[in-house]
Design a protein around this motif. Structure first.
Motif, short mmCIF file in Angstrom:
data_model
loop_
_atom_site.label_atom_id
_atom_site.label_comp_id
_atom_site.label_asym_id
_atom_site.label_seq_id
_atom_site.Cartn_x
_atom_site.Cartn_y
_atom_site.Cartn_z
N UNK A 322 0.83 -1.21 0.00
CA UNK A 322 0.00 0.00 0.00
C UNK A 322 0.86 1.26 0.00
N UNK A 323 1.88 1.30 0.87
CA UNK A 323 2.76 2.47 0.94
C UNK A 323 3.46 2.69 -0.41
N UNK A 324 3.92 1.62 -1.02
CA UNK A 324 4.62 1.75 -2.29
C UNK A 324 3.71 2.13 -3.45
N UNK A 325 2.39 2.04 -3.25
CA UNK A 325 1.43 2.42 -4.29
C UNK A 325 1.07 3.90 -4.27
N UNK A 326 1.48 4.61 -3.24
CA UNK A 326 1.03 5.99 -3.02
C UNK A 326 1.32 6.88 -4.22
N UNK A 327 2.54 6.89 -4.71
CA UNK A 327 2.90 7.81 -5.80
C UNK A 327 2.07 7.55 -7.04
N UNK A 328 1.85 6.28 -7.38
CA UNK A 328 1.08 5.96 -8.58
C UNK A 328 -0.37 6.40 -8.45
N UNK A 329 -0.95 6.29 -7.26
CA UNK A 329 -2.34 6.68 -7.06
C UNK A 329 -2.48 8.20 -7.08
N UNK A 330 -1.54 8.91 -6.48
CA UNK A 330 -1.59 10.37 -6.50
C UNK A 330 -1.49 10.89 -7.94
N UNK A 331 -0.72 10.21 -8.78
CA UNK A 331 -0.54 10.66 -10.16
C UNK A 331 -1.67 10.22 -11.08
N UNK A 332 -2.53 9.31 -10.64
CA UNK A 332 -3.56 8.74 -11.51
C UNK A 332 -4.72 9.70 -11.72
N UNK A 333 -5.48 9.52 -12.81
CA UNK A 333 -6.70 10.31 -13.00
C UNK A 333 -7.70 10.04 -11.88
N UNK A 334 -8.58 10.99 -11.59
CA UNK A 334 -9.57 10.78 -10.54
C UNK A 334 -10.47 9.57 -10.83
N UNK A 335 -10.88 8.90 -9.77
CA UNK A 335 -11.79 7.77 -9.93
C UNK A 335 -11.33 6.56 -9.14
N UNK A 336 -12.07 5.46 -9.29
CA UNK A 336 -11.70 4.20 -8.66
C UNK A 336 -10.67 3.51 -9.55
N UNK A 337 -9.50 3.35 -9.03
CA UNK A 337 -8.40 2.80 -9.81
C UNK A 337 -8.15 1.34 -9.43
N UNK A 338 -7.59 0.56 -10.37
CA UNK A 338 -7.30 -0.85 -10.14
C UNK A 338 -5.85 -1.14 -10.49
N UNK A 339 -5.42 -2.36 -10.19
CA UNK A 339 -4.06 -2.77 -10.54
C UNK A 339 -3.84 -2.74 -12.04
N UNK A 340 -4.90 -2.94 -12.81
CA UNK A 340 -4.78 -2.87 -14.27
C UNK A 340 -4.61 -1.43 -14.73
N UNK A 341 -5.28 -0.49 -14.08
CA UNK A 341 -5.19 0.93 -14.46
C UNK A 341 -3.82 1.53 -14.18
N UNK A 342 -3.26 1.18 -13.04
CA UNK A 342 -2.06 1.83 -12.56
C UNK A 342 -0.81 1.27 -13.23
#
Length: 350
Positions: A322-342
């Motif tokens: 979860x901690x290592x996912x932070x940067x990718x989620x902050x940079x992602x487009x708004x919405x519900x994101x998945x492992x496929x999206x990121x």
């Protein structure tokens, strides 16, 4: 839709809750070279007002814990690591609407298409309001049920079956109430409680369907069933004694079916001994992944940790993803994101 802009190389993070996994995540945020701890939410009044560093054994960091949601949303943090014992849509939607992204170990968001429509719409509206994203991840489900299988499938052109086995040796777990009363070890074998199988299907079924969606594998249905195996003789473990003929191992299998046959499978194996009847292929605590197809693979991932130290080490497997996912989620487009999206989650270790 344009991606959000990262702040000047430093991401301001709030840690939400300080259970076993939350405490490990809190320590990881404090030590992380690119994350700045902005706040800490706690449920216990005894923890409110205390220094966040002291709550995770890191020493004072100057951030005081609070039990006030409004105080958290007013911080203007980039992301909240949301790790409560129970998911609250009210809490998550308030965080998202305030502009904070959410990375959570709660499993509600692994596959948006399978979510309750009312919850999905409510969360999506909060994301639009705040320009924010939410992502569910962890070790299992998460890493073992999504990130690793998708990487392994990248070298396949025909898949006959993917099987993920998770193994947990409970022989050194000194928790009599959990093992004997909650899980049913040491009890005479009866019909497996379908509700337990359905609960696990709710946790891992979305991951299997996410893999199927991404790889265009047609899936007709997701099913789940449970089984028991017994100890042939009397067995003594850390939690107590199991009489001969009582439950010493149990497993729940979740299958994604293609034309009526399992094509994607997750199987959770819990056991107090490997010597059971009927005989099962029980391995050391960890994971085993088998791919049957035109590029077959057989992979063991064992936790090289003494069982008596597992409780102090295991939370990191979930928290760190979860901690290592932070940067990718902050940079992602708004919405519900998945492992496929990121994009692939990459740890910053230096």
């Amino acid at each position: 839709m344009e991606s959000k802009t990262l702040p000047d190389n430093t991401i301001r993070v709030v840690q939400w809750a300080t259970g076993n996994i939350g405490t490990r995540a809190l320590r990881a945020v404090i030590d992380h070279p690119e994350l700045d701890l902005a706040g800490l939410y706690v449920y216990s009044p005894d923890k409110a007002g205390r220094d966040a560093g002291e709550l995770c054994g890191a020493g004072p960091v100057g951030v005081l814990a609070t039990g006030d949601l409004a105080e958290i949303t007013s911080l203007g943090a980039d992301v909240v690591l949301y790790m409560p014992a129970r998911f609250s849509a009210d809490e998550v939607c308030a965080l998202l609407a305030s502009g904070a992204n959410v990375v959570t170990t709660c499993g509600e968001f692994h596959r948006p298409a399978g979510m309750d429509p009312a919850l999905r719409d409510r969360v999506q509206r909060a994301c639009v309001t705040g320009g924010s994203s939410v992502y569910s991840t962890g070790s299992s489900p998460g890493f073992i049920s999504e990130a690793l299988p998708l990487a392994l499938l990248s070298i396949q052109r025909r898949l006959d079956r993917l099987t993920i086995d998770e193994f947990a040796d409970l022989s050194q777990r000194d928790s009599p109430d959990m093992l004997f009363n909650v899980m049913g070890f040491g009890q005479p074998p009866t019909a497996f409680d379908d509700r337990r199988a359905a609960h696990l299907a709710g946790a891992f079924g979305p991951s299997l369907r996410l893999i199927a969606d991404a790889t265009r594998i047609p899936v007709d249905a997701v099913t789940a069933f449970g089984e028991y195996a017994v100890t042939p003789g009397e067995l003594t473990i850390a939690a107590g004694t199991l009489a001969a003929g009582t439950v010493a191992a149990q497993r729940i299998t979740i299958d994604a079916l293609r034309a009526g046959e399992p094509v994607l499978r997750f199987r959770a194996n819990w056991y107090c001994t490997k010597e059971v009847d009927p005989a099962w292929d029980l391995r050391d605590t960890g994971w085993h992944v088998a791919l049957e197809g035109d590029t077959p693979l057989d992979i063991d991932l064992r936790f090289p940790i003494p069982l008596e130290r597992m409780a102090e080490t295991a939370p990191g497997y979930t928290a760190h993803r979860a901690v290592n996912s932070v940067a990718a989620v902050v940079a992602a487009p708004p919405g519900i994101r998945t492992t496929v999206d990121l994009p692939q989650v990459i740890a910053r270790l230096g």
